[in-house]
Motif scaffolding. Structure first.
Motif, PDB file in Angstrom:
ATOM      1  N   TYR A  46      23.814   0.831  17.956  1.00  0.00           N
ATOM      2  CA  TYR A  46      22.679   0.503  17.089  1.00  0.00           C
ATOM      3  C   TYR A  46      22.287  -0.946  17.357  1.00  0.00           C
ATOM      4  N   TYR A  47      20.995  -1.156  17.590  1.00  0.00           N
ATOM      5  CA  TYR A  47      20.460  -2.482  17.942  1.00  0.00           C
ATOM      6  C   TYR A  47      19.319  -2.830  16.997  1.00  0.00           C
ATOM      7  N   GLN A  48      19.297  -4.068  16.530  1.00  0.00           N
ATOM      8  CA  GLN A  48      18.202  -4.533  15.669  1.00  0.00           C
ATOM      9  C   GLN A  48      17.832  -5.955  16.052  1.00  0.00           C
ATOM     10  N   LEU A  65      12.433  -4.758  15.611  1.00  0.00           N
ATOM     11  CA  LEU A  65      12.649  -3.526  16.353  1.00  0.00           C
ATOM     12  C   LEU A  65      14.051  -3.010  16.058  1.00  0.00           C
ATOM     13  N   THR A  66      14.181  -1.703  15.937  1.00  0.00           N
ATOM     14  CA  THR A  66      15.498  -1.071  15.811  1.00  0.00           C
ATOM     15  C   THR A  66      15.611   0.010  16.874  1.00  0.00           C
ATOM     16  N   ASP A  67      16.806   0.184  17.409  1.00  0.00           N
ATOM     17  CA  ASP A  67      17.030   1.178  18.446  1.00  0.00           C
ATOM     18  C   ASP A  67      18.384   1.829  18.224  1.00  0.00           C
ATOM     19  N   ASP A  95      17.472   7.613  23.406  1.00  0.00           N
ATOM     20  CA  ASP A  95      17.215   6.450  22.549  1.00  0.00           C
ATOM     21  C   ASP A  95      16.099   6.787  21.570  1.00  0.00           C
ATOM     22  N   THR A  96      16.283   6.388  20.326  1.00  0.00           N
ATOM     23  CA  THR A  96      15.237   6.503  19.304  1.00  0.00           C
ATOM     24  C   THR A  96      14.993   5.123  18.728  1.00  0.00           C
ATOM     25  N   TYR A  97      13.751   4.655  18.818  1.00  0.00           N
ATOM     26  CA  TYR A  97      13.488   3.291  18.350  1.00  0.00           C
ATOM     27  C   TYR A  97      12.228   3.234  17.490  1.00  0.00           C
ATOM     28  N   SER A  98      12.140   2.198  16.690  1.00  0.00           N
ATOM     29  CA  SER A  98      10.931   1.907  15.917  1.00  0.00           C
ATOM     30  C   SER A  98      10.589   0.444  16.133  1.00  0.00           C
ATOM     31  N   SER A  99       9.294   0.156  16.286  1.00  0.00           N
ATOM     32  CA  SER A  99       8.850  -1.192  16.603  1.00  0.00           C
ATOM     33  C   SER A  99       7.665  -1.570  15.738  1.00  0.00           C
ATOM     34  N   SER A 116       7.005   4.265  16.798  1.00  0.00           N
ATOM     35  CA  SER A 116       8.345   4.802  16.995  1.00  0.00           C
ATOM     36  C   SER A 116       8.289   5.756  18.176  1.00  0.00           C
TER      37      SER A 116
END
Length: 397
Positions: A46-48, A65-67, A95-99, A116
């Motif tokens: 998990y990345y933020q 951004l979160t991934d 990968d699922t991300y929101s920006s 996203s």
């Protein structure tokens, strides 16, 4: 991250075992030729990140951004009639991300399609090792798909070890054939009368790498990697805005070619059986004007035969590309322009630690679950961008 690896002594011992016990050579060879499972890895992370220099809004605005990334890979091997080892690896990433910044491509919507996204990236690799000759050849194919980007890659590689197995020379050729969907900011689409009829443009990358690995002595191992990369096609992103000194707006415009040269040096030093220092330095230069240096240090300390900790630290610095300028600094006379802070002058630090468990009887009594590793790190730039990442790796054997 790609790494150069030295083959361990254990690998050679496992291969050599196939030649032992001449009295049962035929039966042993027959069993070795069957395809068998070596290991399975499950990695999730998990990345933020947060910052205030979004390229989507011209170098200002949120970079939140979160991934959530997941990877599954399976490794298999078999021996052929000549007792050469064939290795196969299949990897599937999701990968699922929101920006928040990507949502500004069309700020009229509550949540645009690009706010996203999901990226799917499978890959398949094969290699064959001839122990008698000390040679390894291989090939790979890969793909990556997301909302506005499609990539297809393939490559070949070859390696040769010295007779004493203390040195290895390798060569790798890799090609990526990509296609970028030209999604412009909403106001530029309207001005051009195009609406949502997006076009597309190719972006191709060609890599050639040379590696040299050397066991200096029983404590020190070193490796050198020299690489050249050439890119051609649409190398910017169509939804990156650039604001000029007169308040006018255009889409980022960058050259259609780019040549990169990274040179890396890695050294691993073993202090006894419980402590290893891993260091890495990389020099990078390209024809866009960026020059960069990376220094990386990781220490692996084995608390006991089944538990180890690995604190790490990385420092990175780069000069700005010739075409970068902040919000409303570019002049109208400029041919190429961007306000993407990834191409700016900055320093960054990344630090954290990992914990690895490898109990003899497996994790939580699951014998096949041979390893569990947790890593956590914090990243920060001197321009205000910061990020946190935590990952979990499970290995089944």
């Amino acid at each position: 991250m790609k790494k150069i690896c030295l083959f361990t002594i254990g690998l050679y011992l496992n291969i050599l075992a196939a030649f032992a016990q001449k009295g049962t050579a035929d039966t042993s060879a027959y069993r070795d030729r069957k395809l068998h499972l070596d290991e399975v890895n499950l990695v999730t992370s998990y990345y933020q990140q947060n910052g205030n220099n979004s390229a989507v809004t011209g170098g200002i605005g949120t970079e939140h951004l979160t991934d959530f990334a997941n990877s599954f890979d399976i490794k298999l091997s078999r021996y052929d009639k000549k007792l050469r080892k064939h290795s196969f690896e299949f990897d599937l990433g999701l990968d699922t991300y929101s920006s928040a910044s990507s949502d500004k491509i069309d700020p009229r919507t509550i949540s645009s399609a690009s706010s996203s996204d999901m990226r799917i990236y499978p890959s398949l690799s094969w290699s064959v090792e001839n122990l008698n000759k000390g040679t390894t050849v291989g090939a790979n194919i890969s793909s990556s798909t997301e909302y506005d980007y499609q990539s297809f890659g393939f490559g070949i590689s070859a390696a040769k070890k010295s007779k004493d197995n203390n040195r290895e020379v390798s060569v790798r050729l890799q090609t990526y054939l990509d296609n970028v969907t030209l999604i412009s900011p909403i106001e530029l689409r309207t001005a051009a009368g195009r609406g949502d009829n997006y076009g597309s443009s190719p972006r191709n990358t060609y890599n050639a790498a040379f590696g040299l690995s050397q066991v200096v002595n029983k404590r020190l191992q070193m490796s050198l990697l020299v690489e050249a990369a050439y890119q051609k096609g649409y190398l910017g992103l169509p939804f990156h805005r650039v604001y000029f000194t007169d308040n006018s707006l255009r889409t980022e415009n960058l050259p259609t070619t780019r040549f990169k040269i990274p040179i890396g040096l890695r050294a691993n030093y073993f202090i006894g059986d419980n402590l290893v220092f891993r260091s890495f330095y990389r020099f990078y230069k390209d024809d866009w004007g960026i020059m960069a240096h990376t220094a990386d240090l990781e220490t692996a300390y084995k608390i006991n035969p089944f538990i180890s900790v690995s604190p790490f630290y990385r420092f990175y610095t780069q000069t700005a590309a010739n075409y970068f300028a902040p919000y409303k600094v570019h002049g109208l006379q400029e041919l190429f322009y961007t306000s993407n802070y990834d191409l700016s002058n900055f320093n960054s630090q990344f630090f954290g630690a990992g914990l690895r468990l490898t109990p003899a009887n497996g994790i939580l009594g699951i014998h096949k679950l041979a390893m569990l590793e947790i890593r956590a790190g914090h990243y920060r730039r001197n321009n205000g961008l910061s990020a946190n990442i935590v990952s979990l790796n499970l290995k089944f054997k």
